[in-house]
Structures are given as C-alpha cells and as structure tokens.
Enzyme design. Structure first.
Site, PDB file in Angstrom:
ATOM      1  N   GLY A  31       0.785  -1.238   0.000  1.00  0.00           N
ATOM      2  CA  GLY A  31       0.000   0.000   0.000  1.00  0.00           C
ATOM      3  C   GLY A  31       0.809   1.275   0.000  1.00  0.00           C
ATOM      4  N   ASN A  33       1.418   3.087  -2.591  1.00  0.00           N
ATOM      5  CA  ASN A  33       0.675   4.033  -3.433  1.00  0.00           C
ATOM      6  C   ASN A  33      -0.538   4.593  -2.689  1.00  0.00           C
ATOM      7  OD1 ASN A  33       1.745   4.470  -6.247  1.00  0.00           O
ATOM      8  ND2 ASN A  33       1.945   2.250  -6.083  1.00  0.00           N
ATOM      9  N   MET A 109      -4.023  -6.944  -7.115  1.00  0.00           N
ATOM     10  CA  MET A 109      -3.487  -8.025  -7.939  1.00  0.00           C
ATOM     11  C   MET A 109      -4.522  -9.129  -8.145  1.00  0.00           C
ATOM     12  SD  MET A 109      -0.705  -6.497  -8.337  1.00  0.00           S
ATOM     13  CE  MET A 109       0.534  -7.534  -9.048  1.00  0.00           C
ATOM     14  N   ARG A 110      -5.690  -8.721  -8.626  1.00  0.00           N
ATOM     15  CA  ARG A 110      -6.716  -9.706  -8.927  1.00  0.00           C
ATOM     16  C   ARG A 110      -7.467  -9.226 -10.154  1.00  0.00           C
ATOM     17  NH1 ARG A 110     -10.051 -13.690  -6.362  1.00  0.00           N
ATOM     18  NH2 ARG A 110     -12.209 -13.395  -6.986  1.00  0.00           N
ATOM     19  N   LEU A 112     -10.301  -8.270 -12.608  1.00  0.00           N
ATOM     20  CA  LEU A 112     -11.652  -7.762 -12.389  1.00  0.00           C
ATOM     21  C   LEU A 112     -12.583  -8.301 -13.471  1.00  0.00           C
ATOM     22  CD1 LEU A 112     -11.037  -3.973 -11.670  1.00  0.00           C
ATOM     23  CD2 LEU A 112     -11.221  -5.845 -10.049  1.00  0.00           C
ATOM     24  N   ASN A 126      -5.942   2.459 -12.958  1.00  0.00           N
ATOM     25  CA  ASN A 126      -4.981   1.442 -12.503  1.00  0.00           C
ATOM     26  C   ASN A 126      -3.573   2.002 -12.669  1.00  0.00           C
ATOM     27  OD1 ASN A 126      -3.922  -1.164 -11.752  1.00  0.00           O
ATOM     28  ND2 ASN A 126      -3.508  -1.557 -13.918  1.00  0.00           N
ATOM     29  N   HIS A 128       0.366   0.766 -13.143  1.00  0.00           N
ATOM     30  CA  HIS A 128       1.108  -0.446 -13.522  1.00  0.00           C
ATOM     31  C   HIS A 128       2.591  -0.088 -13.698  1.00  0.00           C
ATOM     32  CE1 HIS A 128       1.714  -4.408 -15.217  1.00  0.00           C
ATOM     33  NE2 HIS A 128       2.461  -3.846 -16.140  1.00  0.00           N
ATOM     34  N   ASP A 164      -4.642  -4.470 -17.882  1.00  0.00           N
ATOM     35  CA  ASP A 164      -3.575  -3.504 -18.193  1.00  0.00           C
ATOM     36  C   ASP A 164      -3.697  -2.966 -19.618  1.00  0.00           C
ATOM     37  OD1 ASP A 164      -2.513  -3.983 -15.644  1.00  0.00           O
ATOM     38  OD2 ASP A 164      -1.225  -5.595 -16.357  1.00  0.00           O
TER      39      ASP A 164
HETATM   40  C1  GAR Z   1       3.113  -1.035  -7.597  1.00  0.00           C
HETATM   41  O1  GAR Z   1       4.401  -1.078  -8.160  1.00  0.00           O
HETATM   42  C2  GAR Z   1       2.066  -1.083  -8.676  1.00  0.00           C
HETATM   43  O2  GAR Z   1       2.420  -0.393  -9.843  1.00  0.00           O
HETATM   44  C3  GAR Z   1       1.987  -2.553  -8.942  1.00  0.00           C
HETATM   45  O3  GAR Z   1       2.044  -3.144  -7.674  1.00  0.00           O
HETATM   46  C4  GAR Z   1       2.837  -2.314  -6.821  1.00  0.00           C
HETATM   47  C5  GAR Z   1       2.032  -2.042  -5.571  1.00  0.00           C
HETATM   48  O4  GAR Z   1       2.820  -1.389  -4.627  1.00  0.00           O
HETATM   49  N1  GAR Z   1       0.785  -2.914  -9.645  1.00  0.00           N
HETATM   50  C6  GAR Z   1       0.730  -3.872 -10.530  1.00  0.00           C
HETATM   51  O5  GAR Z   1       1.673  -4.576 -10.815  1.00  0.00           O
HETATM   52  C7  GAR Z   1      -0.625  -4.054 -11.180  1.00  0.00           C
HETATM   53  N2  GAR Z   1      -0.521  -4.803 -12.395  1.00  0.00           N
HETATM   54  P1  GAR Z   1       2.159  -0.753  -3.332  1.00  0.00           P
HETATM   55  O6  GAR Z   1       1.262  -1.835  -2.717  1.00  0.00           O
HETATM   56  O7  GAR Z   1       3.301  -0.410  -2.441  1.00  0.00           O
HETATM   57  O8  GAR Z   1       1.354   0.444  -3.768  1.00  0.00           O
END
Ligand code: GAR
Length: 221
Positions: A31, A33, A109-110, A112, A126, A128, A164
């Site tokens: 988390g 982000n 990471m699931r 939708l 989203n 990525h 994506d």
């Molecule tokens: C981030 O790097 C995000 O871009 C990626 O997961 C990480 C989550 O980090 N998302 C994906 O790969 C989605 N396809 P966080 O939990 O520290 O925000």
C-alpha cells in the site's frame, strides 16, 4: 462530473465546502501508493477523500495504513464467493455504499470482471509498473530487465475489461541501468508512481481528463 474544492468567500473568512471527490482504493499489498494518496490529501495537494479501502488479502499492509489514517478498510475473502462475478458484486455494492466516485487500483493483484468494471467505466484507474503496452501482467519490472529494454517506468490508465489495457492517462519513464536488479528498478519506478498517482487523481477531480476512444485528452482552463 462537476467537482470543486473549497472556495473562500472573499473578505468574510468563511469557506464554502463544496463536494470533494470520493475515492475507493483497492489494494492487495504493502500500500505505498495508497500512502502516497493519503499523504497528498493531508498536504492539500490532492482535493479528495478516501471513502473506503478494500482488499482481497487479509494481511495487506494497505489495510493497516488505511486504519491508521481513520479510513474504513475492509477485507473480503475471495474463498467466500462462488465466482469472480459474485466477489466483484460485493465490492461494487461496498463502493457504492461508500458513495465512491473514482476507484483507484493501487497494487490490486486480482483480475476484475465486467460486473465491477462496467459500472465504473471511465471512473476507474490502474497503476502499472511498466510503460504499457509493454510488459502487462505480473512481474512487469522483471519482464523489462529480462527483455533488455533501456527504458521502463509506470503507466496510469483507465480500466477497461482487458488487463492492463485501457486508455493511457500518464506515464513516467525510468532508465534501466547496467547491472540493474528487479528490486532496484522497482524501487526507482515506485518513486515515480508515488508522484504521478496523486497528480492524475487531482486532474480527474478537476475534470481535466476526457476520453476519446483510446486517447485521453488533458483539458486546460
Ligand atoms: C506497484 O508497483 C504497482 O504499480 C503494482 O504493484 C505495486 C504495488 O505497490 N501494480 C501492478 O503490478 C498491477 N498490475 P504498493 O502496494 O506499495 O502500492
């Protein structure tokens, strides 16, 4: 959508609190982000509020971060639902119950289903960790290193029914250095993610984004 932040009444010292954009954040992991969004709201850089944080992972640190910030945080166990559609239906009901206007997938990471994507089409983002359309799916940073690209980064896009894939809103590029490891690249991409995500949400809040087919236009005043 017509959303404005607080307006001051000149000379009266009073404020009209017009409506803030209500966010729903879906996260599966640490988390960081989500934290960037919380911090941007606290600093005033982002005029929004987080209505609810949802996770498919019981131990997601994102849930702890949300609770620390006083935000409702709910874990839904996928094993309790007979199908992905049933699971997404309960997420949709929860987002609606919290009056969520914009859904942010922040490390969710699931996959939708249309049950959740369609009602929030044009109102779901989203983030990525690659320059899409390169390296969709899992382990994007590792894919980039193994492919040998010299430039990677992150992408924020509207979500459609393919993974994506939806219209790109913004990207930040990060050079891939000699001797780079997956984790060193991921760390440097993450710094860009934390800058870009709150900015994009603020653009959305200000009504600056319009979608024309695959192309997102940034409206200026
Ligand atoms: C981030 O790097 C995000 O871009 C990626 O997961 C990480 C989550 O980090 N998302 C994906 O790969 C989605 N396809 P966080 O939990 O520290 O925000």
């Amino acid at each position: 959508m017509h959303i404005k932040s607080a307006l001051s009444l000149k000379g009266t010292g009073k404020f009209i609190m017009s409506k803030k954009l209500i966010l729903g954040v879906l996260a599966s992991g640490r988390g960081s982000n989500l934290q960037a969004i919380i911090d941007a709201i606290s600093s005033g850089a982002l005029q929004a509020e987080i209505g609810v944080v949802l996770s498919n992972k019981k131990d997601a640190y994102a849930l702890t971060r949300a609770k620390k910030a006083g935000i409702p945080a709910i874990y839904f166990d996928p094993n309790n639902y007979p199908s992905r559609e049933a699971y997404d239906t309960v997420l949709l009901e929860t987002l609606r119950a919290h009056l969520v206007e914009l859904v942010v997938l922040a490390g969710y990471m699931r996959l939708l289903t249309a049950k959740l994507v369609r009602p929030y089409l044009g109102r779901m983002l989203n983030i990525h960790p690659s320059l899409l359309p390169a390296f969709p799916g899992l382990h994007a940073q590792r894919q980039a290193i193994e492919y040998g690209v010299k430039l990677s980064g992150c992408t924020i896009h509207f979500v459609d029914e393919k993974m994506d894939h939806g219209p790109v809103i913004a990207q930040a590029a990060v050079p891939v250095k000699a001797g780079e490891t997956t984790s060193s690249l991921a760390d440097r991409i993450l710094i860009e993610e934390h800058h870009l995500l709150p900015r994009v949400i603020q653009w959305f809040a200000e009504g600056r984004l319009s979608i024309e087919g695959r192309v997102v236009r940034h409206l200026t005043d």
